[in-house]
Scaffold this motif. Structure first.
Motif, mmCIF file in Angstrom:
data_model
loop_
_atom_site.group_PDB
_atom_site.id
_atom_site.type_symbol
_atom_site.label_atom_id
_atom_site.label_comp_id
_atom_site.label_asym_id
_atom_site.label_seq_id
_atom_site.Cartn_x
_atom_site.Cartn_y
_atom_site.Cartn_z
ATOM 1 N N PRO A 1 -6.385 7.372 2.277
ATOM 2 C CA PRO A 1 -5.096 8.243 2.644
ATOM 3 C C PRO A 1 -3.901 8.044 1.741
ATOM 4 C CG PRO A 1 -5.533 6.250 4.334
ATOM 5 C CD PRO A 1 -6.613 6.250 3.254
ATOM 6 N N PRO A 2 -3.937 6.726 0.720
ATOM 7 C CA PRO A 2 -2.508 6.759 0.219
ATOM 8 C C PRO A 2 -2.296 7.951 -0.615
ATOM 9 C CG PRO A 2 -4.021 4.938 -0.123
ATOM 10 C CD PRO A 2 -4.896 5.726 0.567
ATOM 11 N N CYS B 1 -6.133 -1.902 5.857
ATOM 12 C CA CYS B 1 -5.625 -1.116 7.255
ATOM 13 C C CYS B 1 -6.261 0.206 7.473
ATOM 14 C CB CYS B 1 -4.181 -0.792 7.084
ATOM 15 S SG CYS B 1 -2.930 -2.016 7.251
ATOM 16 N N HIS B 2 -6.472 0.795 6.370
ATOM 17 C CA HIS B 2 -7.185 2.377 6.522
ATOM 18 C C HIS B 2 -7.856 2.486 5.383
ATOM 19 C CE1 HIS B 2 -2.959 2.500 8.316
ATOM 20 N NE2 HIS B 2 -3.514 2.652 9.354
ATOM 21 N N GLY B 3 -8.389 1.607 4.651
ATOM 22 C CA GLY B 3 -9.361 1.797 3.540
ATOM 23 C C GLY B 3 -8.977 2.557 2.408
ATOM 24 N N GLY B 4 -7.558 2.401 2.278
ATOM 25 C CA GLY B 4 -7.241 3.047 0.979
ATOM 26 C C GLY B 4 -7.788 2.032 -0.261
ATOM 27 N N CYS C 1 0.933 -1.161 -0.142
ATOM 28 C CA CYS C 1 0.023 -0.113 0.062
ATOM 29 C C CYS C 1 0.798 1.293 0.019
ATOM 30 C CB CYS C 1 -0.777 -0.289 1.217
ATOM 31 S SG CYS C 1 -2.086 1.457 1.275
ATOM 32 N N CYS D 1 -7.040 -1.695 0.669
ATOM 33 C CA CYS D 1 -6.331 -1.905 1.843
ATOM 34 C C CYS D 1 -6.881 -2.079 2.890
ATOM 35 C CB CYS D 1 -5.249 -0.769 1.839
ATOM 36 S SG CYS D 1 -4.244 -0.967 3.305
ATOM 37 N N HIS E 1 0.111 4.111 1.146
ATOM 38 C CA HIS E 1 -0.037 4.887 2.270
ATOM 39 C C HIS E 1 1.091 4.203 3.345
ATOM 40 C CE1 HIS E 1 -2.390 5.842 6.435
ATOM 41 N NE2 HIS E 1 -1.712 6.907 5.832
ATOM 42 N N LEU E 2 1.161 3.300 4.248
ATOM 43 C CA LEU E 2 1.863 3.024 5.140
ATOM 44 C C LEU E 2 2.292 1.552 4.928
ATOM 45 C CD1 LEU E 2 0.361 4.296 8.217
ATOM 46 C CD2 LEU E 2 1.963 5.242 7.152
ATOM 47 N N GLY E 3 2.221 0.950 3.855
ATOM 48 C CA GLY E 3 2.762 -0.545 3.310
ATOM 49 C C GLY E 3 2.112 -1.532 3.705
ATOM 50 N N CYS E 4 0.833 -1.397 4.106
ATOM 51 C CA CYS E 4 0.124 -2.656 4.308
ATOM 52 C C CYS E 4 -0.209 -3.599 3.284
ATOM 53 C CB CYS E 4 -1.364 -2.580 4.943
ATOM 54 S SG CYS E 4 -1.341 -2.033 6.575
HETATM 55 S S1 FES Z 1 -1.600 1.145 5.037
HETATM 56 FE FE1 FES Z 1 -3.237 1.137 3.272
HETATM 57 S S2 FES Z 1 -4.453 2.407 3.487
HETATM 58 FE FE2 FES Z 1 -3.075 2.989 5.284
#
Ligand code: FES
Length: 307
Positions: free
Chosen positions: A243-244, A228-231, A183, A226, A185-188
């Protein structure tokens, strides 16, 4: 006037510190060119610094006795007059030896530890080619969630997943869309939004290549999401929600002897068009969450090495 002997300020330590700073920055930016330049600066200024610091030891300095000055003797004449004071008092000698020994012991303790801790992250960044098996495993127009091992020596630690679609030929050149599941955003790990394998009535494929087992799971994605945070991303990896800060990274590829070979990864802001006609706005690989275009990119001037 009776003034204490104060050494003149010198720029050599500053130059030495700048050299060390350039070495450290070079480890991140370009270890092959910038770091050696920094090392050269540090060595030159370090030498000049050491030379100046030991000038008294080498007998270049002359101590001027306060009494001599009080008698009204011109300073130049006083400087030329022989002095009975030791040119390098024992206290200065002990001070220099203590500092020197402290520096040597500090270096002996610190350098190996710092080297073992930091250098592996900057060395051995060679990108491994990954053999994914024959291109005939990837029928045109179909998506596969493809899981593979990047470095057999590292084993499962280097297991990665990519979403792969064979776009057919672009002229005479094979075209594949190969999207990383990391991802932006933060890599999930991003998931494919759509049915897979048994629901589609299709079987998974396992290929055993030089890199180890490669698992191909058929999927019909409406996009990628994603957990984790819905990206959310479309099927070209463009960010559509959440958020990405950019699109999903992609893999460069090659086809050798009828086999699909993964090469290095690169980052993407966005993609215009789809499939073989896609215009990919590509950049050097960046970390999750890093802007790679627009004014925000100036917040990320240094890119640490990435696998
Ligand atoms: S790590 Fe994917 S949306 Fe935050």
């Amino acid at each position: 006037m009776d003034e204490p002997h104060i050494p003149l300020p010198t720029l050599w330590p500053l130059g030495f510190a700048v050299g060390i700073a350039v070495v450290l920055v070079g480890l991140i930016v370009d270890p092959t060119i910038v770091s050696p330049v920094g090392a050269a600066i540090a060595v030159v200024f370090g030498f000049l610094w050491a030379r100046e610091a030991t000038s008294e030891l080498r007998g270049h300095a002359v101590v001027v006795e306060p009494e001599t000055r009080e008698l009204g003797v011109p300073e130049q004449a006083a400087a030329e007059a022989p002095s009975e004071a030791p040119s390098f008092p024992r206290s200065r000698f002990l001070e220099a030896v203590t500092l020197g020994l402290g520096g040597v012991i500090g270096g002996v303790v610190t350098v190996p530890v710092a080297g073992f801790a930091l250098l592996p992250g900057f060395l051995g960044q060679k990108r491994h080619e990954v053999d994914l098996g024959p291109v005939t495993d990837f029928p045109e127009g179909k998506w596969f969630i493809t899981t593979f091992i990047v470095d057999p020596k590292e084993g499962d630690v280097s297991r990665r997943t990519a979403f792969i679609r064979n776009n057919g030929l672009l002229g005479n050149v094979p075209s594949f869309t190969i999207i990383s599941n990391r991802c932006a955003h933060l890599g999930c790990p991003v998931q494919a939004n759509g049915p897979t394998g048994a629901i589609l009535g299709e079987k998974n494929v396992v290929e055993h290549t030089a890199n180890g087992p490669v698992l191909l799971r058929p999927v019909v994605p409406a996009g990628f999401g994603c957990p984790c945070h819905g990206g959310q991303y479309d099927t070209e990896g463009n960010r559509t929600a959440g958020p990405p800060v950019r699109g999903l990274d992609r893999y460069a590829f090659d086809v050798k002897n009828g086999r699909l070979i993964l090469l290095s990864t690169y980052s993407v802001t966005h993609v215009d068009g789809t499939g073989a006609q896609a215009k990919i706005h590509k950049y050097k690989l960046a970390g999750p969450g890093e802007h790679i275009d627009g004014v925000e990119q100036i917040l990320y001037p240094l890119q640490p090495p990435h696998h």
